[in-house]
Write an enzyme that holds these catalytic residues in place. Sequence first.
Site, mmCIF file in Angstrom:
data_model
loop_
_atom_site.group_PDB
_atom_site.id
_atom_site.type_symbol
_atom_site.label_atom_id
_atom_site.label_comp_id
_atom_site.label_asym_id
_atom_site.label_seq_id
_atom_site.Cartn_x
_atom_site.Cartn_y
_atom_site.Cartn_z
ATOM 1 N N GLU A 79 9.017 -8.106 -3.350
ATOM 2 C CA GLU A 79 8.834 -9.306 -2.509
ATOM 3 C C GLU A 79 9.746 -9.261 -1.275
ATOM 4 O OE1 GLU A 79 7.738 -12.953 -4.226
ATOM 5 O OE2 GLU A 79 7.013 -12.017 -6.075
ATOM 6 N N GLU A 128 0.859 -1.190 0.000
ATOM 7 C CA GLU A 128 0.000 0.000 0.000
ATOM 8 C C GLU A 128 0.893 1.237 0.000
ATOM 9 O OE1 GLU A 128 -2.603 -0.171 3.373
ATOM 10 O OE2 GLU A 128 -3.688 -1.905 2.572
ATOM 11 N N GLY A 173 7.466 -17.172 -2.909
ATOM 12 C CA GLY A 173 7.631 -16.172 -3.969
ATOM 13 C C GLY A 173 9.074 -15.694 -4.063
HETATM 14 N N1 CAA Z 1 5.311 -18.053 8.058
HETATM 15 C C1 CAA Z 1 4.305 -18.044 8.954
HETATM 16 N N2 CAA Z 1 4.086 -17.033 9.807
HETATM 17 C C2 CAA Z 1 4.927 -15.977 9.745
HETATM 18 C C3 CAA Z 1 5.996 -15.928 8.856
HETATM 19 C C4 CAA Z 1 6.174 -17.023 7.968
HETATM 20 N N3 CAA Z 1 7.170 -17.065 7.065
HETATM 21 N N4 CAA Z 1 6.644 -14.766 9.037
HETATM 22 C C5 CAA Z 1 6.009 -14.120 10.029
HETATM 23 N N5 CAA Z 1 4.960 -14.859 10.455
HETATM 24 C C6 CAA Z 1 4.014 -14.560 11.512
HETATM 25 C C7 CAA Z 1 4.686 -14.384 12.861
HETATM 26 O O1 CAA Z 1 4.878 -15.615 13.514
HETATM 27 C C8 CAA Z 1 3.680 -13.512 13.597
HETATM 28 O O2 CAA Z 1 2.603 -14.292 14.038
HETATM 29 P P1 CAA Z 1 2.327 -14.518 15.633
HETATM 30 O O3 CAA Z 1 2.303 -13.145 16.247
HETATM 31 O O4 CAA Z 1 1.012 -15.217 15.657
HETATM 32 O O5 CAA Z 1 3.463 -15.340 16.104
HETATM 33 C C9 CAA Z 1 3.131 -12.654 12.461
HETATM 34 O O6 CAA Z 1 3.388 -13.314 11.255
HETATM 35 C C10 CAA Z 1 3.727 -11.269 12.434
HETATM 36 O O7 CAA Z 1 5.116 -11.425 12.257
HETATM 37 P P2 CAA Z 1 6.148 -10.399 12.852
HETATM 38 O O8 CAA Z 1 5.847 -10.141 14.295
HETATM 39 O O9 CAA Z 1 7.490 -10.901 12.492
HETATM 40 O O10 CAA Z 1 5.760 -9.075 12.030
HETATM 41 P P3 CAA Z 1 6.607 -7.771 11.800
HETATM 42 O O11 CAA Z 1 5.650 -6.693 11.524
HETATM 43 O O12 CAA Z 1 7.622 -7.568 12.854
HETATM 44 O O13 CAA Z 1 7.498 -8.075 10.471
HETATM 45 C C11 CAA Z 1 7.975 -8.662 8.213
HETATM 46 C C12 CAA Z 1 7.125 -8.872 9.463
HETATM 47 C C13 CAA Z 1 8.845 -9.890 8.019
HETATM 48 C C14 CAA Z 1 8.869 -7.449 8.254
HETATM 49 C C15 CAA Z 1 6.904 -8.549 7.122
HETATM 50 O O14 CAA Z 1 6.111 -7.395 7.341
HETATM 51 C C16 CAA Z 1 7.448 -8.536 5.714
HETATM 52 O O15 CAA Z 1 7.792 -9.575 5.162
HETATM 53 N N6 CAA Z 1 7.496 -7.343 5.086
HETATM 54 C C17 CAA Z 1 7.832 -7.249 3.674
HETATM 55 C C18 CAA Z 1 6.595 -7.349 2.833
HETATM 56 C C19 CAA Z 1 6.901 -7.763 1.440
HETATM 57 O O16 CAA Z 1 7.691 -8.661 1.188
HETATM 58 N N7 CAA Z 1 6.203 -7.148 0.489
HETATM 59 C C20 CAA Z 1 6.321 -7.521 -0.867
HETATM 60 C C21 CAA Z 1 5.073 -7.146 -1.595
HETATM 61 S S1 CAA Z 1 4.513 -8.380 -2.711
HETATM 62 C C22 CAA Z 1 5.348 -8.115 -4.158
HETATM 63 O O17 CAA Z 1 6.329 -7.428 -4.229
HETATM 64 C C23 CAA Z 1 4.814 -8.897 -5.295
HETATM 65 C C24 CAA Z 1 5.040 -8.311 -6.622
HETATM 66 O O18 CAA Z 1 4.166 -7.675 -7.162
HETATM 67 C C25 CAA Z 1 6.307 -8.633 -7.338
#
Ligand code: CAA
Length: 394
Positions: A363, A127, A242
């Site tokens: 990603e 977003e 991905g």
């Molecule tokens: N599998 C399962 N659960 C997961 C997980 C995984 N791989 N990673 C995190 N979780 C869960 C955690 O366990 C947690 O759950 P609980 O509280 O129940 O334990 C929950 O998700 C939240 O996780 P965090 O507390 O770690 O969350 P955070 O806010 O601190 O950080 C982050 C998470 C890793 C930074 C995440 O926000 C992230 O990956 N950000 C990047 C987003 C991204 O990759 N965007 C790409 C857009 S898509 C795109 O680009 C496609 C395109 O068009 C090419």
Amino acid sequence: MRFDLSEEHLAVQEAARDFAQKELKPGVIERDSTMAYPKDQVRMMGELGFLGMMTSPEYGGGGMDTLSYVLAMEEISKVDNSCSVIMSVNNSLVCWGLETYGTEEQKAKYLPKLASGEHIGAFCLSEPEAGSDATSQRTTAIDMGDHYLLNGTKNWITNGGTSAIHLVIAQTDADKGHRGINCLIVETSWDGVEIGAKEDKLGIRSSDTHTIMYTDVKVPKENRVGADGFGFKFAMKTLAGGRIGIAAQALGIAGGAYELALAYSQERSAFGKEIFKHQAIGFKLADMATQIEAAKMMVYRAAWLKDQGMDYAAASSMAKLFASETAIKVAVEAVQVHGGYGFVKEYHVERLMRDAKITQIYEGTSEIQRVVISRELVRNNAYLPIAAMEAETV
Ligand code: CAA
């Protein structure tokens, strides 16, 4: 750890290489310049089975493993990264996510057309104010009983202008934080879905990246993927796979740039010999090949772990982090090997250099990959030394 390429793997690799060289290469410079969407090429990718490679045959897919998909991504990315990102999102974010977490009805209804390429899918997580910080979703999906009412804006959406199906991540219950997020299947023909202008980008210029606006879109309850509140975990689990696709794309960019530089260095002479025979150039190619080899091992290994049903979140982020940095380094050096010719479009390497940058951003940026990796190092001892890890199953 094994990732020997079987006869089937080699056949997929050859088919993808053949397709990329014969069908993608001829118009790729033109499409990059004009930002023209590769409509015919995407149709051909569908016909050849490249858009639903890992989807089960019962839903019209190829039923192949992740390594096959990686090999095809790598070959196509040596030539046309607009096509390979379209392929990557459709395969690993949309089809894989739906098949793994969707209901039988959702799979039967949506997968056959997605896997064949008749429909293209988009993954709508980012977003304007929630990119890396993906839990801060502003898009809302209010529970109205028999349907959700969807409102909000998504941006940087790959396949945004051409997709028939969106997987939209949205907040249903803000009090529950990330546990109040859902993933909804949205058909773009529905009232209230509006597609913004195509982004004018540095690289992958002919892929269609758009902002999408949802205004009071009625999404039937049966279009929620997974249990109520599973949407954020759905996004994280799907992105872990991905990222293997994007790592393969980066590996392909590096491989394509290297192959062009190696060939050029053997054709071009200076100071009385082929430039390859000058140590300044020979050493560059040696470094490029070494980095690619290391990246390849990491990308293939991440795919292998996924295919074995093992935990691959850390391996996937490591592969993407390393392969995307390799893509940038190798592509910049490939331009340097070409000298002035590297700076013009005709020689292809400047496009690969521009395309390489996005692999460090989408990603999950390289910084986010480091966040994921560092957390995995201590999460339940999830990142074990290689031998121990292979004995584990998840
Ligand atoms: N599998 C399962 N659960 C997961 C997980 C995984 N791989 N990673 C995190 N979780 C869960 C955690 O366990 C947690 O759950 P609980 O509280 O129940 O334990 C929950 O998700 C939240 O996780 P965090 O507390 O770690 O969350 P955070 O806010 O601190 O950080 C982050 C998470 C890793 C930074 C995440 O926000 C992230 O990956 N950000 C990047 C987003 C991204 O990759 N965007 C790409 C857009 S898509 C795109 O680009 C496609 C395109 O068009 C090419």
